[in-house]
Design a protein around this motif. Structure first.
Motif, PDB file in Angstrom:
ATOM      1  N   THR A  35       8.353 -15.255   3.961  1.00 53.61           N
ATOM      2  CA  THR A  35       8.012 -14.172   4.873  1.00 53.61           C
ATOM      3  C   THR A  35       9.231 -13.371   5.300  1.00 53.61           C
ATOM      4  O   THR A  35       9.156 -12.150   5.462  1.00 53.61           O
ATOM      5  CB  THR A  35       7.278 -14.749   6.095  1.00 53.61           C
ATOM      6  OG1 THR A  35       6.190 -15.562   5.629  1.00 53.61           O
ATOM      7  CG2 THR A  35       6.732 -13.660   6.990  1.00 53.61           C
ATOM      8  N   GLY A  36      10.363 -14.023   5.444  1.00 55.83           N
ATOM      9  CA  GLY A  36      11.585 -13.331   5.849  1.00 55.83           C
ATOM     10  C   GLY A  36      12.128 -12.383   4.794  1.00 55.83           C
ATOM     11  O   GLY A  36      13.012 -11.572   5.069  1.00 55.83           O
ATOM     12  N   LYS A  37      11.602 -12.449   3.578  1.00 56.72           N
ATOM     13  CA  LYS A  37      12.050 -11.581   2.483  1.00 56.72           C
ATOM     14  C   LYS A  37      11.102 -10.408   2.227  1.00 56.72           C
ATOM     15  O   LYS A  37      11.323  -9.612   1.317  1.00 56.72           O
ATOM     16  CB  LYS A  37      12.183 -12.388   1.184  1.00 56.72           C
ATOM     17  CG  LYS A  37      13.126 -13.559   1.275  1.00 56.72           C
ATOM     18  CD  LYS A  37      14.552 -13.103   1.308  1.00 56.72           C
ATOM     19  CE  LYS A  37      15.478 -14.308   1.258  1.00 56.72           C
ATOM     20  NZ  LYS A  37      16.839 -13.973   1.499  1.00 56.72           N
ATOM     21  N   ILE A  38      10.027 -10.311   3.009  1.00 55.02           N
ATOM     22  CA  ILE A  38       9.073  -9.216   2.813  1.00 55.02           C
ATOM     23  C   ILE A  38       9.758  -7.886   3.083  1.00 55.02           C
ATOM     24  O   ILE A  38      10.478  -7.727   4.070  1.00 55.02           O
ATOM     25  CB  ILE A  38       7.834  -9.386   3.717  1.00 55.02           C
ATOM     26  CG1 ILE A  38       7.052 -10.617   3.278  1.00 55.02           C
ATOM     27  CG2 ILE A  38       6.956  -8.137   3.690  1.00 55.02           C
ATOM     28  CD1 ILE A  38       5.871 -10.961   4.157  1.00 55.02           C
ATOM     29  N   ASN A  46       4.543   2.799   1.489  1.00 56.87           N
ATOM     30  CA  ASN A  46       3.700   2.924   0.297  1.00 56.87           C
ATOM     31  C   ASN A  46       2.267   2.435   0.427  1.00 56.87           C
ATOM     32  O   ASN A  46       1.459   2.676  -0.469  1.00 56.87           O
ATOM     33  CB  ASN A  46       4.350   2.145  -0.866  1.00 56.87           C
ATOM     34  CG  ASN A  46       5.641   2.772  -1.286  1.00 56.87           C
ATOM     35  OD1 ASN A  46       5.652   3.844  -1.855  1.00 56.87           O
ATOM     36  ND2 ASN A  46       6.743   2.110  -0.988  1.00 56.87           N
ATOM     37  N   ILE A  47       1.948   1.744   1.499  1.00 58.86           N
ATOM     38  CA  ILE A  47       0.614   1.158   1.619  1.00 58.86           C
ATOM     39  C   ILE A  47       0.071   1.391   3.023  1.00 58.86           C
ATOM     40  O   ILE A  47       0.758   1.119   4.011  1.00 58.86           O
ATOM     41  CB  ILE A  47       0.654  -0.358   1.326  1.00 58.86           C
ATOM     42  CG1 ILE A  47       1.121  -0.609  -0.104  1.00 58.86           C
ATOM     43  CG2 ILE A  47      -0.697  -1.012   1.565  1.00 58.86           C
ATOM     44  CD1 ILE A  47       1.245  -2.063  -0.469  1.00 58.86           C
ATOM     45  N   THR A  48      -1.157   1.871   3.093  1.00 59.49           N
ATOM     46  CA  THR A  48      -1.797   2.019   4.401  1.00 59.49           C
ATOM     47  C   THR A  48      -2.278   0.645   4.870  1.00 59.49           C
ATOM     48  O   THR A  48      -2.401  -0.290   4.076  1.00 59.49           O
ATOM     49  CB  THR A  48      -3.013   2.969   4.335  1.00 59.49           C
ATOM     50  OG1 THR A  48      -4.039   2.352   3.533  1.00 59.49           O
ATOM     51  CG2 THR A  48      -2.641   4.332   3.764  1.00 59.49           C
ATOM     52  N   LYS A  49      -2.574   0.542   6.155  1.00 53.44           N
ATOM     53  CA  LYS A  49      -3.081  -0.727   6.677  1.00 53.44           C
ATOM     54  C   LYS A  49      -4.404  -1.096   5.998  1.00 53.44           C
ATOM     55  O   LYS A  49      -4.645  -2.266   5.714  1.00 53.44           O
ATOM     56  CB  LYS A  49      -3.253  -0.657   8.191  1.00 53.44           C
ATOM     57  CG  LYS A  49      -1.925  -0.720   8.922  1.00 53.44           C
ATOM     58  CD  LYS A  49      -2.100  -0.782  10.413  1.00 53.44           C
ATOM     59  CE  LYS A  49      -2.281   0.614  10.940  1.00 53.44           C
ATOM     60  NZ  LYS A  49      -2.361   0.723  12.374  1.00 53.44           N
ATOM     61  N   GLU A  50      -5.235  -0.100   5.716  1.00 51.46           N
ATOM     62  CA  GLU A  50      -6.521  -0.358   5.067  1.00 51.46           C
ATOM     63  C   GLU A  50      -6.313  -0.886   3.645  1.00 51.46           C
ATOM     64  O   GLU A  50      -6.997  -1.819   3.219  1.00 51.46           O
ATOM     65  CB  GLU A  50      -7.389   0.907   5.043  1.00 51.46           C
ATOM     66  CG  GLU A  50      -7.858   1.363   6.413  1.00 51.46           C
ATOM     67  CD  GLU A  50      -6.775   2.078   7.238  1.00 51.46           C
ATOM     68  OE1 GLU A  50      -5.772   2.564   6.658  1.00 51.46           O
ATOM     69  OE2 GLU A  50      -6.926   2.113   8.472  1.00 51.46           O
ATOM     70  N   GLU A  51      -5.374  -0.309   2.923  1.00 55.73           N
ATOM     71  CA  GLU A  51      -5.066  -0.789   1.566  1.00 55.73           C
ATOM     72  C   GLU A  51      -4.499  -2.210   1.616  1.00 55.73           C
ATOM     73  O   GLU A  51      -4.833  -3.058   0.783  1.00 55.73           O
ATOM     74  CB  GLU A  51      -4.071   0.149   0.872  1.00 55.73           C
ATOM     75  CG  GLU A  51      -4.662   1.499   0.534  1.00 55.73           C
ATOM     76  CD  GLU A  51      -3.604   2.529   0.143  1.00 55.73           C
ATOM     77  OE1 GLU A  51      -3.981   3.458  -0.591  1.00 55.73           O
ATOM     78  OE2 GLU A  51      -2.433   2.419   0.574  1.00 55.73           O
ATOM     79  N   HIS A  56      -5.260  -8.056   0.970  1.00 56.89           N
ATOM     80  CA  HIS A  56      -5.333  -9.353   1.651  1.00 56.89           C
ATOM     81  C   HIS A  56      -6.673 -10.032   1.366  1.00 56.89           C
ATOM     82  O   HIS A  56      -6.714 -11.212   1.024  1.00 56.89           O
ATOM     83  CB  HIS A  56      -5.131  -9.162   3.155  1.00 56.89           C
ATOM     84  CG  HIS A  56      -5.322 -10.405   3.946  1.00 56.89           C
ATOM     85  ND1 HIS A  56      -4.420 -11.441   3.942  1.00 56.89           N
ATOM     86  CD2 HIS A  56      -6.340 -10.789   4.766  1.00 56.89           C
ATOM     87  CE1 HIS A  56      -4.863 -12.402   4.727  1.00 56.89           C
ATOM     88  NE2 HIS A  56      -6.028 -12.030   5.237  1.00 56.89           N
ATOM     89  N   VAL A  57      -7.759  -9.287   1.504  1.00 56.09           N
ATOM     90  CA  VAL A  57      -9.093  -9.845   1.240  1.00 56.09           C
ATOM     91  C   VAL A  57      -9.181 -10.312  -0.207  1.00 56.09           C
ATOM     92  O   VAL A  57      -9.694 -11.399  -0.489  1.00 56.09           O
ATOM     93  CB  VAL A  57     -10.203  -8.818   1.569  1.00 56.09           C
ATOM     94  CG1 VAL A  57     -11.548  -9.255   1.013  1.00 56.09           C
ATOM     95  CG2 VAL A  57     -10.272  -8.593   3.077  1.00 56.09           C
ATOM     96  N   TRP A  58      -8.660  -9.524  -1.134  1.00 58.55           N
ATOM     97  CA  TRP A  58      -8.663  -9.921  -2.544  1.00 58.55           C
ATOM     98  C   TRP A  58      -7.876 -11.220  -2.729  1.00 58.55           C
ATOM     99  O   TRP A  58      -8.315 -12.128  -3.447  1.00 58.55           O
ATOM    100  CB  TRP A  58      -8.086  -8.802  -3.405  1.00 58.55           C
ATOM    101  CG  TRP A  58      -8.089  -9.113  -4.861  1.00 58.55           C
ATOM    102  CD1 TRP A  58      -9.162  -9.039  -5.718  1.00 58.55           C
ATOM    103  CD2 TRP A  58      -6.979  -9.564  -5.638  1.00 58.55           C
ATOM    104  NE1 TRP A  58      -8.767  -9.412  -6.978  1.00 58.55           N
ATOM    105  CE2 TRP A  58      -7.438  -9.739  -6.962  1.00 58.55           C
ATOM    106  CE3 TRP A  58      -5.645  -9.825  -5.359  1.00 58.55           C
ATOM    107  CZ2 TRP A  58      -6.601 -10.173  -7.987  1.00 58.55           C
ATOM    108  CZ3 TRP A  58      -4.824 -10.260  -6.380  1.00 58.55           C
ATOM    109  CH2 TRP A  58      -5.299 -10.425  -7.677  1.00 58.55           C
ATOM    110  N   TYR A 100       0.416  -4.528  10.215  1.00 65.11           N
ATOM    111  CA  TYR A 100      -0.252  -5.046   9.016  1.00 65.11           C
ATOM    112  C   TYR A 100      -0.698  -6.488   9.260  1.00 65.11           C
ATOM    113  O   TYR A 100      -1.810  -6.880   8.902  1.00 65.11           O
ATOM    114  CB  TYR A 100       0.685  -4.975   7.806  1.00 65.11           C
ATOM    115  CG  TYR A 100       1.019  -3.562   7.395  1.00 65.11           C
ATOM    116  CD1 TYR A 100       0.266  -2.913   6.425  1.00 65.11           C
ATOM    117  CD2 TYR A 100       2.090  -2.878   7.966  1.00 65.11           C
ATOM    118  CE1 TYR A 100       0.566  -1.608   6.042  1.00 65.11           C
ATOM    119  CE2 TYR A 100       2.389  -1.585   7.596  1.00 65.11           C
ATOM    120  CZ  TYR A 100       1.629  -0.956   6.634  1.00 65.11           C
ATOM    121  OH  TYR A 100       1.911   0.334   6.266  1.00 65.11           O
ATOM    122  N   LEU A 101       0.176  -7.265   9.878  1.00 66.32           N
ATOM    123  CA  LEU A 101      -0.144  -8.656  10.182  1.00 66.32           C
ATOM    124  C   LEU A 101      -1.322  -8.740  11.145  1.00 66.32           C
ATOM    125  O   LEU A 101      -2.259  -9.514  10.934  1.00 66.32           O
ATOM    126  CB  LEU A 101       1.084  -9.359  10.778  1.00 66.32           C
ATOM    127  CG  LEU A 101       0.883 -10.791  11.253  1.00 66.32           C
ATOM    128  CD1 LEU A 101       0.475 -11.693  10.091  1.00 66.32           C
ATOM    129  CD2 LEU A 101       2.139 -11.309  11.917  1.00 66.32           C
TER     130      LEU A 101
END
Length: 110
Positions: A35-38, A46-51, A56-58, A100-101
């Motif tokens: 997690t510390g390397k994210i 590059n990514i919306t919260k919805e994307e 995440h769901v996938w 995002y989290l």
């Protein structure tokens, strides 16, 4: 199960140090994440919260499929998975990733 989200490749670049590998003694699939390397800066750019939530769901669906396979192999229900998080390097500089989290936690509660 849904098809792989279009942004999954970008997600893999933002979260390069994550993988699933094997199962524990109870048959639960194991997910490892550094997690510390994210790369929260790339994620936010590059990514919306919805994307992110779709990815995440996938990912959760992939873990559920692994648990189902493990259920068949173990001949007993496997309804959980294990997540190992390495927080080395995690700091408030990554706070741009906090929304995002929070979104994934809300998604998981549904």
């Amino acid at each position: 199960m849904e098809n792989e989200p279009k942004k999954q490749t970008v997600m893999n670049k933002c979260i390069p140090f994550s993988c699933t590998h094997g199962c524990d003694k109870e048959g639960r699939p194991i997910y490892y994440e550094r997690t510390g390397k994210i790369r929260c800066d790339l994620l936010h750019a590059n990514i919306t919260k919805e994307e992110f939530e779709r990815c995440h769901v996938w990912g959760i669906q992939q873990m559920m499929a692994r648990a189902e396979k493990s259920s068949q192999d173990m001949k007993k229900p496997v309804t959980q998975f294990v997540m190992v998080m390495d927080l080395e390097g995690f700091s408030l500089q990554q706070r741009v990733g906090f929304p995002y989290l929070v979104g994934t936690l809300a998604c998981d509660d549904k």
